[in-house]
Enzyme design. Structure first.
Site, PDB file in Angstrom:
ATOM      1  N   GLY A  33       1.010  -0.796   0.050  1.00 15.33           N
ATOM      2  CA  GLY A  33       0.364   0.015  -0.038  1.00 15.33           C
ATOM      3  C   GLY A  33       0.939   1.183  -0.224  1.00 15.33           C
ATOM      4  O   GLY A  33       2.332   1.378   0.051  1.00 15.33           O
TER       5      GLY A  33
ATOM      6  N   GLU B 275       6.215 -10.772   5.972  1.00 11.86           N
ATOM      7  CA  GLU B 275       4.707 -11.522   5.788  1.00 11.86           C
ATOM      8  C   GLU B 275       4.620 -11.296   4.189  1.00 11.86           C
ATOM      9  O   GLU B 275       4.916 -12.674   4.035  1.00 11.86           O
ATOM     10  CB  GLU B 275       3.402 -11.479   6.427  1.00 11.86           C
ATOM     11  CG  GLU B 275       2.346 -11.986   5.760  1.00 11.86           C
ATOM     12  CD  GLU B 275       1.218 -10.499   7.513  1.00 11.86           C
ATOM     13  OE1 GLU B 275       1.354 -10.573   8.333  1.00 11.86           O
ATOM     14  OE2 GLU B 275      -0.035 -10.217   5.978  1.00 11.86           O
TER      15      GLU B 275
HETATM   16  N1  COA Z   1     -13.312   5.593  10.421  1.00 13.50           N
HETATM   17  C1  COA Z   1     -13.820   5.407  10.032  1.00 13.50           C
HETATM   18  N2  COA Z   1     -13.221   4.409   8.678  1.00 13.50           N
HETATM   19  C2  COA Z   1     -12.225   4.692   8.125  1.00 13.50           C
HETATM   20  C3  COA Z   1     -11.241   5.324   9.242  1.00 13.50           C
HETATM   21  C4  COA Z   1     -11.631   5.191  11.004  1.00 13.50           C
HETATM   22  N3  COA Z   1     -10.692   5.273  11.665  1.00 13.50           N
HETATM   23  N4  COA Z   1      -9.965   4.398   9.213  1.00 13.50           N
HETATM   24  C5  COA Z   1     -10.016   3.834   7.939  1.00 13.50           C
HETATM   25  N5  COA Z   1     -11.350   3.669   7.684  1.00 13.50           N
HETATM   26  C6  COA Z   1     -11.810   3.947   5.919  1.00 13.50           C
HETATM   27  C7  COA Z   1     -11.224   4.983   5.064  1.00 13.50           C
HETATM   28  O1  COA Z   1     -12.346   5.836   5.001  1.00 13.50           O
HETATM   29  C8  COA Z   1     -10.934   4.376   3.934  1.00 13.50           C
HETATM   30  O2  COA Z   1     -12.446   3.721   3.218  1.00 13.50           O
HETATM   31  P1  COA Z   1     -12.643   3.254   1.602  1.00 13.50           P
HETATM   32  O3  COA Z   1     -12.100   2.419   1.658  1.00 13.50           O
HETATM   33  O4  COA Z   1     -13.953   3.803   1.975  1.00 13.50           O
HETATM   34  O5  COA Z   1     -12.124   4.928   1.016  1.00 13.50           O
HETATM   35  C9  COA Z   1     -10.863   2.582   4.551  1.00 13.50           C
HETATM   36  O6  COA Z   1     -11.797   2.743   5.870  1.00 13.50           O
HETATM   37  C10 COA Z   1      -9.288   2.105   4.267  1.00 13.50           C
HETATM   38  O7  COA Z   1      -8.368   3.290   4.664  1.00 13.50           O
HETATM   39  P2  COA Z   1      -7.156   2.996   3.881  1.00 13.50           P
HETATM   40  O8  COA Z   1      -7.168   4.478   5.324  1.00 13.50           O
HETATM   41  O9  COA Z   1      -7.191   3.038   3.068  1.00 13.50           O
HETATM   42  O10 COA Z   1      -6.447   1.572   4.272  1.00 13.50           O
HETATM   43  P3  COA Z   1      -5.346   0.600   4.039  1.00 13.50           P
HETATM   44  O11 COA Z   1      -5.774   0.685   2.518  1.00 13.50           O
HETATM   45  O12 COA Z   1      -3.529   1.385   4.186  1.00 13.50           O
HETATM   46  O13 COA Z   1      -5.516   0.046   5.087  1.00 13.50           O
HETATM   47  C11 COA Z   1      -5.863  -1.492   7.341  1.00 13.50           C
HETATM   48  C12 COA Z   1      -5.805  -0.241   6.589  1.00 13.50           C
HETATM   49  C13 COA Z   1      -5.764  -1.023   8.714  1.00 13.50           C
HETATM   50  C14 COA Z   1      -7.344  -1.683   6.885  1.00 13.50           C
HETATM   51  C15 COA Z   1      -5.307  -2.951   6.983  1.00 13.50           C
HETATM   52  O14 COA Z   1      -3.264  -1.977   7.404  1.00 13.50           O
HETATM   53  C16 COA Z   1      -4.996  -4.014   7.421  1.00 13.50           C
HETATM   54  O15 COA Z   1      -5.837  -4.380   7.082  1.00 13.50           O
HETATM   55  N6  COA Z   1      -4.922  -3.838   8.265  1.00 13.50           N
HETATM   56  C17 COA Z   1      -4.391  -4.901   9.610  1.00 13.50           C
HETATM   57  C18 COA Z   1      -4.388  -5.765   9.081  1.00 13.50           C
HETATM   58  C19 COA Z   1      -2.102  -6.359   9.137  1.00 13.50           C
HETATM   59  O16 COA Z   1      -2.122  -5.584   9.495  1.00 13.50           O
HETATM   60  N7  COA Z   1      -1.586  -6.903   8.766  1.00 13.50           N
HETATM   61  C20 COA Z   1      -0.164  -7.217   8.235  1.00 13.50           C
HETATM   62  C21 COA Z   1       0.258  -7.336   7.539  1.00 13.50           C
HETATM   63  S1  COA Z   1      -0.211  -6.662   5.784  1.00 13.50           S
END
Ligand code: COA
Length: 443
Positions: free
Chosen positions: A216, A237
């Site tokens: 990402g 990972e």
């Molecule tokens: N409240 C409401 N919505 C939220 C939010 C919050 N606090 N934070 C993020 N969102 C929404 C965003 O608005 C976005 O919405 P959209 O898809 O409609 O635009 C969506 O969630 C994704 O947010 P984004 O910042 O683009 O996320 P990302 O792609 O960077 O992923 C995680 C963030 C947390 C979802 C992702 O890192 C994850 O799944 N982590 C857990 C797993 C992990 O850490 N694995 C580790 C190794 S791979």
């Protein structure tokens, strides 16, 4: 019987192979971009023959046709990590979620979730009859080892990766030849916010460190600021195209790793064809099942392991929510906690939660640093194990800090528009004025 004769005996069409799946079977599908798309399509085309087939999958990067509403009678998806193509089915109650650390998935397949059928996607066999699991070794290899029936798509586009990543033709039950292109994922778009976050993360990375980075815009932005570092290593990972750039530029050499020196160690890969070509027959990249790569004790064998992950929200005490937006299951824990724990146990290790300070929602822009976690959400990384939190506004070092001090550190890296509300909450909760507290360096 020699392997070539076995291969011919087991060769069949996808339609013939999926007829071996029975109603009520638990079918495990290879992970992420490793999914065997021809087999999935054939299984869904054959849906009328099945009732209640359970499809277990982690990050589904294809279109998950078994999750379509009209498939409800035939398939029930059990998601180990919700993604774009499975989220609606989970939200509608047509699919289920099993919370599980990625490192523990193989053991689930050996015990609580016995596998009837594994659908896997493999490279062509080598001259000894071994196929590689290619971009997805993770749980795909352990699932195949545990399954009663292994249906393999043998795919000329699947790279041949090294490590503990092979299966012999004799271990397969059905072989289907289909050269689907491996699913590609373009690199994330890096804006000013991600760039600032990347710079802050990179400031905590030293020459010789071993890194865990996901996919990402944020990990890609971190890598922009690593170009002048020396002899970085990978125990992660997964990795993506940005990592390849640093490998080719001689920044990632793995030379100073004390565990598997000279090798980038991963369990799956996800990126573009450039990445898949790079890892093909490349002995500098080693892939192992996820119960090895993500085992926190194995991670901790690497000195100076820096884990960088992202999250949905963090409350003022440092509780990290990464899988849910309130009650809505958005993703899964994946390897986050595995690496937070491994990094913590690594000599000189650090773990970082990196996120933008705000996000845009239907309700407007909101702060990701919040007084209380949203009702219905689940804590992913507990406040007892969180270490650094980073936004575009700075670095909050939480480990070892009191609740009061960590709340202050988090407010200092929150978006300025939201600081007044957070300060109000701080003053209520800690019975003291924010500006009265003694100055401390938080980073
Ligand atoms: N409240 C409401 N919505 C939220 C939010 C919050 N606090 N934070 C993020 N969102 C929404 C965003 O608005 C976005 O919405 P959209 O898809 O409609 O635009 C969506 O969630 C994704 O947010 P984004 O910042 O683009 O996320 P990302 O792609 O960077 O992923 C995680 C963030 C947390 C979802 C992702 O890192 C994850 O799944 N982590 C857990 C797993 C992990 O850490 N694995 C580790 C190794 S791979």
């Amino acid at each position: 019987m020699d392997w070539k004769t076995q291969y011919k005996d087991k060769l069949m069409t996808a339609g013939e192979a999926v007829k071996r799946i029975k109603s009520g079977d638990r079918v495990v599908v290879s992970h992420a971009v490793g999914e065997p798309r021809t087999l999935i399509s054939a299984m869904v085309e054959n849906a009328d023959q099945y009732k209640g087939v359970e499809i277990v999958h982690m990050v589904a990067m294809g279109n998950s046709p078994y999750c379509r509403p009209e498939m409800e009678k035939h398939f029930r998806h059990n998601s180990l990590f919700v993604g774009a193509s499975t989220r609606q089915a989970v939200a509608d109650g047509r699919a289920d979620v099993t919370p599980v650390f990625f490192s523990e998935v193989p053991e689930l397949f050996r015990t609580t979730l016995p596998v009837d059928v594994a659908l896997v996607n493999l490279s062509l066999p080598d001259e000894h009859g071994y196929c590689s699991f290619g971009v997805s070794v993770d749980y795909s290899k352990p699932a195949a080892e545990a399954a009663k029936l292994v249906i393999a798509q043998v795919n000329a586009n699947m790279p041949r990766t090294f490590g503990d990543s092979f299966i012999h033709i004799s271990e397969l039950d059905c072989i289907v030849e289909a050269d689907d292109p491996i699913i590609e994922l373009p690199q994330g778009k890096i804006g000013d916010v991600q760039r600032a976050i990347g710079k802050n993360c990179a400031s905590l990375i030293n020459d010789g460190d071993t890194l865990q980075l996901g996919i990402g815009a944020i990990p890609d932005a971190v890598m922009l600021f690593l170009k002048d570092k020396k002899d970085l290593g990978i125990h992660s990972e997964m990795f993506s195209d940005g990592t390849v750039e640093l490998m080719e530029a001689g920044v990632i050499t793995n030379k100073r790793k004390n565990f598997h020196p000279g090798k980038s160690v991963v369990t799956f890969l996800m990126g573009t064809k450039r990445l898949y070509d790079y890892v093909n027959n490349n002995p500098s990249v080693e892939m192992y099942p996820v119960d090895f790569v993500n085992n926190p004790y194995i991670i901790a064998e690497n000195d100076n392991l820096v884990a960088i992950n992202s999250c949905i929200e963090v409350d003022l005490t440092g509780q990290v929510v990464s899988t849910n937006i309130g009650l809505t299951q958005f993703s899964g824990v994946g390897g986050q906690v595995d690496f937070v724990r491994g990094a913590q146990m690594s000599r000189g290790g650090r773990s970082i939660m990196a996120m933008p300070s705000t996000t845009k929602t239907k309700r407007g822009t909101i702060s990701k640093i919040v007084p209380l976690i949203t009702e219905g959400a689940a804590v992913t990384t507990s406040r007892d194990e969180v270490d650094y939190v980073i936004t575009e506004y700075g670095i909050a070092k939480l480990k070892g800090k009191t609740l009061r001090d960590r709340a202050r550190a988090l407010i200092e890296i929150a978006h300025p528009d939201f600081r007044p509300d957070l300060i109000e909450e701080y003053e209520k909760r800690f019975h003291s004025k924010f500006q009265d507290a003694p100055h401390k360096a938080y980073a």
